[in-house]
Design an enzyme around this catalytic site. Structure first.
Site, PDB file in Angstrom:
ATOM      1  N   ASP A 233       0.809  -1.226   0.000  1.00 38.34           N
ATOM      2  CA  ASP A 233       0.000   0.000   0.000  1.00 38.34           C
ATOM      3  C   ASP A 233       0.837   1.268   0.000  1.00 38.34           C
ATOM      4  OD1 ASP A 233      -2.197  -1.712   0.153  1.00 38.34           O
ATOM      5  OD2 ASP A 233      -2.113  -1.731   2.348  1.00 38.34           O
TER       6      ASP A 233
ATOM      7  N   LYS B 218       1.929   1.882  -5.144  1.00 39.58           N
ATOM      8  CA  LYS B 218       2.458   1.227  -6.359  1.00 39.58           C
ATOM      9  C   LYS B 218       1.550   1.472  -7.549  1.00 39.58           C
ATOM     10  CE  LYS B 218       2.327  -2.664  -4.217  1.00 39.58           C
ATOM     11  NZ  LYS B 218       2.047  -2.223  -2.837  1.00 39.58           N
TER      12      LYS B 218
ATOM     13  N   GLY C 297      -4.452  -4.452  -3.757  1.00 39.36           N
ATOM     14  CA  GLY C 297      -5.454  -3.420  -4.017  1.00 39.36           C
ATOM     15  C   GLY C 297      -4.710  -2.165  -4.416  1.00 39.36           C
ATOM     16  N   HIS C 298      -4.703  -1.851  -5.695  1.00 46.01           N
ATOM     17  CA  HIS C 298      -3.939  -0.712  -6.207  1.00 46.01           C
ATOM     18  C   HIS C 298      -4.893   0.388  -6.659  1.00 46.01           C
ATOM     19  CE1 HIS C 298      -0.305  -3.514  -7.168  1.00 46.01           C
ATOM     20  NE2 HIS C 298      -0.672  -3.556  -5.907  1.00 46.01           N
TER      21      HIS C 298
ATOM     22  N   GLN D  26       1.983  -6.178  -3.096  1.00 51.05           N
ATOM     23  CA  GLN D  26       2.443  -6.256  -1.705  1.00 51.05           C
ATOM     24  C   GLN D  26       3.746  -5.452  -1.530  1.00 51.05           C
ATOM     25  OE1 GLN D  26       1.461  -9.691  -3.122  1.00 51.05           O
ATOM     26  NE2 GLN D  26      -0.498  -8.776  -2.671  1.00 51.05           N
TER      27      GLN D  26
END
Ligand code: GDP
Ligand code: IMO
Ligand code: MG
Length: 428
Positions: free
Chosen positions: A13, A16, A40-41, A225
């Site tokens: 988080d 990225k 989750g991007h 990650q």
């Protein structure tokens, strides 16, 4: 030609998605090489926000090829939900724009069931996984009973492998974990439909990416990650089940290390973590809550509140070494704006010495006491800066400290979630 990696330098988080989107402007191909829809991007373009999980962030451009590598674990149901979500937002997804490895492993319903039942059986020692079936799917890969995309799209092969797996898993689920068994026919019927839809996207992506690099195309490898969630170098067992470090690219795509030119570590200006496990600079006070609210530190995948703490340079130095970083992109310095004093961890006091590396043993890590240096804060005008010169002097000192301690230059500074809130300071 360049083939560069964008990877998380902390516990995920870090931004990225934003940095991939920003750097993808100069790339023709964007490749995911590990992880799955546990990621989750978030990408903000104009007034629109996109939340991506499995599909590379390059999908938001019309002219990029997006690749899901063999190192990724693919949940077909989640993939199609994400495709439908993006198409609903006006993003076209065609086999020209999205390519999926024939060697990637498939996440099936029993992986998700096992993920949650195993967490339950761990009791107070649970990992705090995302519950997406990631660990159990990688377990099957290494156990050699996994189902790869190339098997999945052949109905007869899939049928045999699924039957074998369901018999085995049902036994484990019902007898050991006290769960309910799965019905083979139900799963087979639902998943053969996904397989049919998946077929046009499938390719040998090692050949594809190699050819693109040989044609002098710019290729961006988008990590999921972060360094400390790496299965080998993270805070084991409180990690994810893949290699999140630069080494993951070669195996997760099927190319050699000599083809990779750069590795950019994305580092948040402070530290966050979701899920359980050690976190030496964690803040349990008002400042921690203040950072969480100001930075909106809530998980994109699970909605959980992220634990917040000061920037830890021991972590960044470790990432720089393990992933051979060529530069850092530092994000969210605008979130810290408004704090009077800001601390940076510059070592751990451990058994009478100060160390600057991350210990393997969690018992040793628990004994580590962060050593802090204090910095003067800056104000909210930082979000308006569009060049290095426009950054507040104190923010510059903060960035200099990162460079000095890690020996790695800061190439990009991010002062807000949008594409235009990005300052290029140097070469990546
Ligand atoms: P990822 O998993 O590394 O892609 O990061 P996430 O998307 O999970 O979390 C990063 C969050 O910070 C997202 O909501 C981004 O929109 C946001 N973000 C990224 N860079 C910045 C920045 O420089 N400033 C602020 N305020 N937000 C940012
Ligand atoms: P992005 O790509 C932050 C964490 C989970 C849990 C551990 C194991 O958005 O940075 P898993 O479901 O992978 O078996 O969970 O890893 N985790 C993440 N934390 N960002 C992520 O992805 C994460 N993906 C997994 O919270 O602690
Ligand atoms: Mg995220």
């Amino acid at each position: 030609m360049s083939a560069f990696i964008v990877l998380g330098a902390q516990w995920g988080d870090e931004g990225k998605g934003k940095m991939t989107d920003y750097l993808a402007e100069t790339a023709e191909v964007v490749v995911r090489y590990q992880g799955g829809n546990n990621a989750g991007h978030t990408v903000e373009v104009g007034d629109k926000q996109y939340k991506l999980h499995l599909i590379p962030s390059g999908i938001l451009y019309d002219d990029k090829v997006n690749v899901i590598g063999n190192g990724v674990v693919v949940d077909p149901k989640a993939l199609f939900e994400e495709m439908d979500y993006l198409e609903g937002l006006g993003i076209k997804i065609t086999p020209e724009k999205l390519v999926i490895s024939d060697r990637a492993h498939i996440i099936l319903p029993y992986h998700k069931i096992l993920d949650s039942l195993k967490e339950r059986s761990r009791g107070k020692n649970d990992i705090g996984t995302t519950g997406k079936g990631i660990g159990p799917c990688y377990t099957d890969k290494f156990e050699r009973c996994g189902i790869r995309v190339c098997d999945f799209i052949k109905p007869e092969v899939f049928k045999d492998k699924l039957m074998e797996n369901i018999v085995m898993k049902n036994d484990y689920i019902t007898k050991v974990l006290n769960g309910s068994p799965l019905d083979f026919n139900e799963v087979y019927e639902e998943y053969t439909k996904y397989a049919e839809r998946l077929k046009p996207f499938v390719q040998d992506i090692s050949v594809r990416v190699y050819d693109e690099i040989k044609k002098n195309k710019n290729v961006l490898f988008e990590g999921a990650q972060g360094m400390l969630l790496d299965i080998d170098y993270g805070t084991y067992p409180y990690v994810t089940s893949s290699n999140t470090t630069a080494g993951g690219v070669c195996n997760g795509v099927g190319i050699g290390p000599s083809m990779i030119t750069n590795a950019v570590g994305i580092a948040k200006a402070y530290t966050t973590r979701v899920g359980k496990g050690p976190f030496p600079t964690e803040l349990f006070d008002e400042t921690g809550n203040w950072i969480r609210e100001k930075g909106f530190e809530y998980g994109v995948t699970t909605g959980r509140a992220r634990r917040c703490g000061w920037l830890d340079l021991v972590i960044l130095k470790t990432t720089a070494r393990v992933s051979g970083l060529t530069s850092f992109a530092v994000t969210k310095i605008d979130t810290l704006a408004g704090l009077d004093k800001i601390k940076i961890c510059v070592g751990y006091k451990f058994e009478g010495k100060v160390i600057d590396y991350f210990p393997a043993s969690l018992e040793d890590l628990a004994k580590c006491e962060p050593v802090y240096e204090e910095f003067q804060g800056w104000d909210n005008s930082v979000a308006e800066a569009r060049s290095y010169d426009e950054l507040p002097e104190n923010a510059k000192k903060y960035l200099k400290k990162i460079e000095e301690f890690t020996g790695v230059k800061v190439s990009i500074v991010s002062v807000g979630p949008r594409r235009d809130q990005t300052i290029k300071v140097g070469d990546i």
